[in-house]
Design a protein around this motif. Structure first.
Motif, PDB file in Angstrom:
ATOM      1  N   ARG A 287      81.778  35.781  -7.627  1.00 14.10           N
ATOM      2  CA  ARG A 287      80.355  35.777  -8.001  1.00 14.10           C
ATOM      3  C   ARG A 287      80.047  34.783  -9.097  1.00 14.10           C
ATOM      4  O   ARG A 287      78.902  34.628  -9.502  1.00 14.10           O
ATOM      5  CB  ARG A 287      79.911  37.171  -8.389  1.00 14.10           C
ATOM      6  N   ARG A 288      81.071  34.147  -9.630  1.00 10.97           N
ATOM      7  CA  ARG A 288      80.834  33.119 -10.636  1.00 10.97           C
ATOM      8  C   ARG A 288      81.112  31.722 -10.077  1.00 10.97           C
ATOM      9  O   ARG A 288      81.098  30.741 -10.804  1.00 10.97           O
ATOM     10  CB  ARG A 288      81.715  33.358 -11.857  1.00 10.97           C
ATOM     11  N   LEU A 310      76.485  34.221  -0.441  1.00 11.50           N
ATOM     12  CA  LEU A 310      76.334  34.282  -1.897  1.00 11.50           C
ATOM     13  C   LEU A 310      75.280  33.281  -2.383  1.00 11.50           C
ATOM     14  O   LEU A 310      75.409  32.707  -3.443  1.00 11.50           O
ATOM     15  CB  LEU A 310      77.665  34.013  -2.599  1.00 11.50           C
ATOM     16  N   GLN A 311      74.252  33.077  -1.568  1.00  9.41           N
ATOM     17  CA  GLN A 311      73.225  32.097  -1.947  1.00  9.41           C
ATOM     18  C   GLN A 311      72.446  32.527  -3.183  1.00  9.41           C
ATOM     19  O   GLN A 311      71.815  31.699  -3.829  1.00  9.41           O
ATOM     20  CB  GLN A 311      72.241  31.898  -0.801  1.00  9.41           C
ATOM     21  N   THR A 312      72.497  33.816  -3.457  1.00  7.81           N
ATOM     22  CA  THR A 312      71.724  34.318  -4.596  1.00  7.81           C
ATOM     23  C   THR A 312      72.256  33.815  -5.926  1.00  7.81           C
ATOM     24  O   THR A 312      71.629  34.020  -6.949  1.00  7.81           O
ATOM     25  CB  THR A 312      71.735  35.841  -4.581  1.00  7.81           C
ATOM     26  N   ARG A 318      67.586  31.546  -7.736  1.00  7.83           N
ATOM     27  CA  ARG A 318      67.378  32.084  -9.093  1.00  7.83           C
ATOM     28  C   ARG A 318      67.749  31.029 -10.113  1.00  7.83           C
ATOM     29  O   ARG A 318      68.857  31.009 -10.632  1.00  7.83           O
ATOM     30  CB  ARG A 318      68.228  33.332  -9.295  1.00  7.83           C
ATOM     31  N   GLU A 320      67.094  30.297 -13.267  1.00 14.17           N
ATOM     32  CA  GLU A 320      67.537  30.555 -14.638  1.00 14.17           C
ATOM     33  C   GLU A 320      68.815  31.372 -14.705  1.00 14.17           C
ATOM     34  O   GLU A 320      69.482  31.398 -15.720  1.00 14.17           O
ATOM     35  CB  GLU A 320      66.401  31.205 -15.453  1.00 14.17           C
ATOM     36  N   LYS A 321      69.176  32.033 -13.618  1.00 15.00           N
ATOM     37  CA  LYS A 321      70.392  32.846 -13.659  1.00 15.00           C
ATOM     38  C   LYS A 321      71.466  32.350 -12.703  1.00 15.00           C
ATOM     39  O   LYS A 321      72.427  33.060 -12.426  1.00 15.00           O
ATOM     40  CB  LYS A 321      70.037  34.300 -13.330  1.00 15.00           C
TER      41      LYS A 321
ATOM     42  N   TYR B  40      75.814  43.820  -4.059  1.00 17.39           N
ATOM     43  CA  TYR B  40      76.424  43.747  -5.388  1.00 17.39           C
ATOM     44  C   TYR B  40      75.469  44.339  -6.408  1.00 17.39           C
ATOM     45  O   TYR B  40      74.253  44.141  -6.334  1.00 17.39           O
ATOM     46  CB  TYR B  40      76.693  42.280  -5.746  1.00 17.39           C
ATOM     47  N   GLU B  60      71.790  42.875  -6.119  1.00 15.07           N
ATOM     48  CA  GLU B  60      71.814  41.720  -5.233  1.00 15.07           C
ATOM     49  C   GLU B  60      71.882  42.196  -3.789  1.00 15.07           C
ATOM     50  O   GLU B  60      72.786  42.933  -3.409  1.00 15.07           O
ATOM     51  CB  GLU B  60      73.047  40.884  -5.585  1.00 15.07           C
ATOM     52  N   ALA B  61      70.905  41.755  -3.022  1.00 17.27           N
ATOM     53  CA  ALA B  61      70.937  41.998  -1.580  1.00 17.27           C
ATOM     54  C   ALA B  61      71.275  40.672  -0.909  1.00 17.27           C
ATOM     55  O   ALA B  61      71.522  39.677  -1.583  1.00 17.27           O
ATOM     56  CB  ALA B  61      69.596  42.526  -1.106  1.00 17.27           C
ATOM     57  N   VAL B  62      71.298  40.648   0.403  1.00 23.00           N
ATOM     58  CA  VAL B  62      71.791  39.462   1.095  1.00 23.00           C
ATOM     59  C   VAL B  62      70.997  38.208   0.704  1.00 23.00           C
ATOM     60  O   VAL B  62      71.562  37.164   0.437  1.00 23.00           O
ATOM     61  CB  VAL B  62      71.780  39.674   2.617  1.00 23.00           C
ATOM     62  N   LYS B  63      69.687  38.327   0.643  1.00 20.61           N
ATOM     63  CA  LYS B  63      68.881  37.122   0.375  1.00 20.61           C
ATOM     64  C   LYS B  63      68.021  37.219  -0.872  1.00 20.61           C
ATOM     65  O   LYS B  63      67.101  36.426  -1.051  1.00 20.61           O
ATOM     66  CB  LYS B  63      67.987  36.837   1.589  1.00 20.61           C
ATOM     67  N   ALA B  64      68.246  38.206  -1.724  1.00 19.42           N
ATOM     68  CA  ALA B  64      67.417  38.316  -2.918  1.00 19.42           C
ATOM     69  C   ALA B  64      68.194  38.996  -4.026  1.00 19.42           C
ATOM     70  O   ALA B  64      69.122  39.754  -3.778  1.00 19.42           O
ATOM     71  CB  ALA B  64      66.155  39.117  -2.610  1.00 19.42           C
ATOM     72  N   VAL B  65      67.810  38.689  -5.249  1.00 17.49           N
ATOM     73  CA  VAL B  65      68.385  39.361  -6.410  1.00 17.49           C
ATOM     74  C   VAL B  65      67.238  39.887  -7.240  1.00 17.49           C
ATOM     75  O   VAL B  65      66.233  39.201  -7.410  1.00 17.49           O
ATOM     76  CB  VAL B  65      69.201  38.395  -7.282  1.00 17.49           C
TER      77      VAL B  65
END
Lengths: 465, 127
Positions: A287-288, A310-312, A318, A320-321, B40, B60-65
């Protein structure tokens, strides 16, 4: 046909729409002294064939590695590229620098990236590899950011001689953060493990250890990992991918992140790039990860499918994060690397690594026998080593260039006291005859420069008086 | 969609279950449904101070956090460690096994500002 879409009538219409009388009225806010007055001074139009000729003349000013015996390395390497790499990579399905944002329409590109990741993972002995980064230097800096985020600590310890360009990139990346960078080096560029153990304290995020190091010397990642882990820091192993055909992998040595330059895997040396950053790590840090990751799954009908996952973590979702500001990849170069690795296979990379090692050691032994020359650093090296010449390295290298030999990289600029030293690289492209020619040319250059050197010493002595 | 009568809610779709001076926090059935497959959950360490209305973690979901906002202020006393490996518990049982953190509530009066089950169901209906 004119390629200009705007005729006078259209221009008048546009000016009228925005309510100004002329182009000059429109540009009035720009002070006249900084505006171009009159036509731009460029030569008249040429026929296509004349432009072609002109371009060829200009291009001929460049020296290409193929026209020389090149012993340049230092992070970018000239290995043989099988014709099939160019052929397969040039297929239009693959020929893009981009990874797709709409995976459902680009399964082939995604599969190529997935295969690349899988091969990098196996090569490095790590659990996960991402879809590639800009170059080995940015991969190293991103690994340091990962370590800092994971540990919440602000100190980076560099063990042994890291490529000075990587060090510059690291410093640039971290310039906006509160971080200290320390170095545990002996004068020969190898790791000072006693110093390393002192420097790795409870504030150390990671140890960065390159093997081979910048001077070609092999380093003990396992010992570095032990020292780092004892204080809760990570080991970032900087590797040379081809060397892993022979050496223990970063994963086997306990590294937490493995980064390296992948240009040598099926990509030509091109001054300034493009390069290919390899980045692999442990699953627990997934995740990093910076950049992209392609995964394999099944779709709603149970059919195998590839997806960016893991596109998030990426900055387009996102900002800023995000774990990194990089959410791109060197897709084309990674594809070439995958084709190259697939063609060589495990055995092929081992054979290649052994060839590079044997020829480099053959050359080093023969250079060390030339009167006045020496190979000052340890015997454990892979494909590169430092040569100490009887005279200024710049003079020696200039004489070699006259014989169409690029003899190595000068070290004086980056490393004080290294005026007579240069870095020599050998690959499988160097035949025995090429190596012997290099030794003969070095001997001759040393004799000539030796005479010149005593002259200049006299001159220098006179100036000192 | 389930809205439990014994809980308090935030406008950001967290729920709070107060037992004595301890508050258990999770996200609502509506929220897990909107997010889709949760992959996650990032939660704070025990001992971390959280403040009403401020983020204490991410989901965290598949396409959004999304951020997770603390309903009331306090100190984290327990964390649902099962979520580290089984984030989908949030989808399966958001009011039970999918709880996220327990806090020692610092200021019980803050809970008065939270939504009642009735107010929360009105809020959700507007979506």
């Amino acid at each position: 046909m004119a390629y200009l879409p705007h005729n006078d009538e259209r221009r008048r219409a546009m000016l009228k729409t925005i309510g100004v009388g002329s182009i000059d009225d429109l540009l009035r806010p720009i002070p006249s002294e900084i505006r171009q007055q009159g036509p731009i001074d460029i030569p008249p139009a040429l026929a296509e064939s004349d432009v072609d000729l002109l371009a060829e003349q200009l291009a001929a000013k460049n020296a290409v590695a193929g026209g020389f015996d090149s012993f340049l390395g230092g992070g970018i390497y000239d290995h043989y590229i099988p014709a099939a790499v160019d052929h397969v990579a040039a297929r239009s399905e693959f020929y893009t620098a981009y990874t797709p944002y709409q995976p459902e329409v680009a399964q082939g590109t995604l599969q190529a990236t997935y295969e690349y990741q899988s091969m990098v993972r196996r090569l490095t002995g790590m659990e996960v590899a991402q879809a590639s980064m800009y170059d080995g230097g940015s991969a190293t800096a991103e690994a340091a950011l990962l370590a800092m985020a994971e540990t919440g600590r602000g100190k980076i310890v560099i063990a042994g001689a890291l490529n000075p360009r990587y060090r510059s990139i690291l410093e640039t990346y971290l310039s906006a953060q509160t971080v200290t960078i320390e170095t545990a080096n002996r004068p020969d560029g190898s790791t000072d493990f006693d110093r390393l153990a002192q420097l790795v304290d409870d504030n150390a995020a990671c140890v960065i250890m390159s093997s081979p190091n910048y001077f070609g010397g092999l380093e003990d990642w396992a010992r570095g990992a032990e020292i780092a882990h004892a204080r809760g820091a990570l080991l970032i192993a900087v590797f040379h991918p081809i060397s892993l055909g022979l050496l223990r992998s970063p994963g086997e040595c306990g590294a937490d992140v493995a980064v390296g330059e992948g240009q040598c895997l099926g990509n030509p040396p091109a001054f300034g790039g493009p390069l290919l950053g390899l980045f692999a790590t442990r699953k627990k840090f997934i995740r990093r990860l910076p950049g992209r990751l392609v995964g394999k799954t099944v779709d709603a009908r149970g059919v195998m499918a590839f997806v960016t996952t893991l596109q998030t973590r990426e900055q387009h979702i996102r900002r800023e994060k995000a774990t990194s500001n990089i959410c791109t990849a060197q897709a084309l170069l990674a594809t070439r690397a995958a084709i190259y690795m697939a063609m060589l296979g495990k055995q092929g990379i081992t054979t290649l690594a052994k060839t590079c090692l044997d020829r480099a050691h053959y050359l080093a032994e023969n250079i060390a026998r030339i009167p006045g020359y020496s190979v000052p650093f340890g015997p454990a090296f892979f494909n590169e080593f430092v040569v100490e010449a009887p005279a200024n390295a710049r003079t020696i290298l200039a004489r070699l260039r006259q014989q169409r030999i690029l003899g190595g990289i000068e070290l004086a600029g980056r490393f004080p006291g290294f005026d007579r030293r240069f870095l020599v690289c050998v690959t499988e492209k160097h035949s025995r005859a090429t190596l012997d020619r290099f030794v003969a040319a070095l001997r001759e250059a040393g004799q000539q420069a030796g005479a010149g050197a005593s002259d200049s010493m006299t001159v220098g002595g006179a100036a000192a008086r | 969609m389930i809205i439990k009568d014994n809980l308090r809610y935030t406008k950001d779709h967290e729920w709070l279950d107060i037992q004595g001076d301890t508050g258990t926090i999770g996200i609502t059935d509506f929220a897990q449904g909107e997010l889709g497959d949760v992959v996650y959950v990032e939660l704070p360490a025990v001992g971390t101070a959280v403040k009403a209305g401020e983020p204490f973690g991410t989901i965290e979901a598949v396409k959004a956090v999304s951020e997770l906002y603390a309903p009331v202020s306090g100190t984290v006393s327990e964390v649902n460690t099962r979520l580290a490996d089984e984030a989908n518990l949030v989808n399966q049982d958001c009011y039970g096994a999918g709880w996220m953190i327990k806090i020692k509530i610092a200021n019980a009066a803050e809970a008065n500002a939270l939504l009642s089950p009735k107010d929360y169901s009105q809020l959700v209906e507007q979506h």
